[in-house]
Design an enzyme around this catalytic site. Structure first.
Site, short mmCIF file in Angstrom:
data_model
loop_
_atom_site.label_atom_id
_atom_site.label_comp_id
_atom_site.label_asym_id
_atom_site.label_seq_id
_atom_site.Cartn_x
_atom_site.Cartn_y
_atom_site.Cartn_z
CB CYS A 89 -5.76 -0.49 1.35
SG CYS A 89 -4.02 -0.78 1.65
CD GLU A 132 -0.66 5.39 1.09
OE1 GLU A 132 0.09 4.44 1.37
OE2 GLU A 132 -1.72 5.23 0.46
CG HIS A 135 0.16 1.37 4.60
ND1 HIS A 135 -0.23 0.06 4.66
CD2 HIS A 135 -0.68 1.97 3.71
CE1 HIS A 135 -1.27 -0.14 3.85
NE2 HIS A 135 -1.56 1.01 3.27
NI NI Z 1 -3.06 1.25 1.84
#
Ligand code: NI
Length: 162
Positions: A89, A132, A135
Site C-alpha cells: 500500500c 481500494e 480504504h
Molecule cells: Ni492502499
C-alpha cells in the site's frame, strides 16, 4: 494537475469512513486527475481519495499502466474464489504482507460523468478493487495480513503498491 501528498499509516484520515459523491464538480474532477497523476508517479496500481486526505468515496485503479479505472461510490456486488498473495500500500511504504482476497470481484460504481458501470476483475484487479474499497471505510490491508509485514526493497521497480 498536481501530485498530492500521500498520507501514511498513523494518519487519522486513513481510519475514517468516506462520504458518497453526490455531484461531479470541477473540484472533484481535479481531485481525480491529481489522484491518477499521484498514483502513476508513485508506481502504484491503485489509490483511494483518503490516501490524499480527502474523505470522498473515489478510487483510481490501473493494473497495467495503460488502463485506468475511476470508481465513484463503488460497491462490490459479487465475489468468488480465493487468492492468497503479497499486497502493499502506498500508505504503508516499504512494506508488504500476505492477504487472502476473492479471486473474482464484480463492482458497480459511477464513472467521471456520474454514469453507472460495472467492473469485473480477477487476480490483481480483483485484489486491487478489494484493497481500494477497504480504504473508503477506513481499513488498511495490514488489518488482514497473515503473518508478518516484511520489508520491501526500494530498488525493485516491479513492486506494486496500492
Ligand atoms: Ni492502499
Amino acid at each position: 494537475m498536481a501530485i498530492r501528498n500521500i498520507r501514511e499509516m498513523g494518519d487519522d484520515v486513513l481510519t475514517k469512513k468516506c462520504k458518497e459523491v453526490t455531484e461531479m464538480t470541477p473540484r472533484t474532477r481535479e481531485l481525480i486527475e491529481d489522484m491518477l497523476e499521484t498514483m502513476y508517479e508513485a508506481n502504484g496500481v491503485g489509490l483511494a481519495a483518503p490516501q490524499v486526505g480527502i474523505l470522498k468515496r473515489i478510487v483510481v485503479i490501473d493494473c497495467t499502466g495503460e488502463d485506468p479505472y475511476v470508481l465513484i461510490n463503488p460497491r462490490i456486488v459479487e465475489t468468488s474464489g480465493e487468492q492468497t498473495g503479497h499486497e502493499g500500500c502506498l500508505s504503508v511504504p516499504g512494506k508488504s504482507g500476505v492477504v487472502t482476497r476473492p479471486n473474482y470481484v464484480k463492482a458497480v460504481a459511477l464513472d467521471v460523468n456520474m454514469k453507472p458501470f460495472e467492473l469485473e476483475g480477477t487476480e490483481l484487479l480483483a485484489r486491487a478493487i478489494c484493497h481500494e474499497l477497504d480504504h473508503l471505510d477506513g481499513h488498511l490491508y495490514v488489518e488482514k495480513v497473515e503473518g508478518p509485514l516484511v520489508d520491501v526493497s526500494y530498488d525493485d521497480d516491479e513492486e506494486e503498491e496500492e
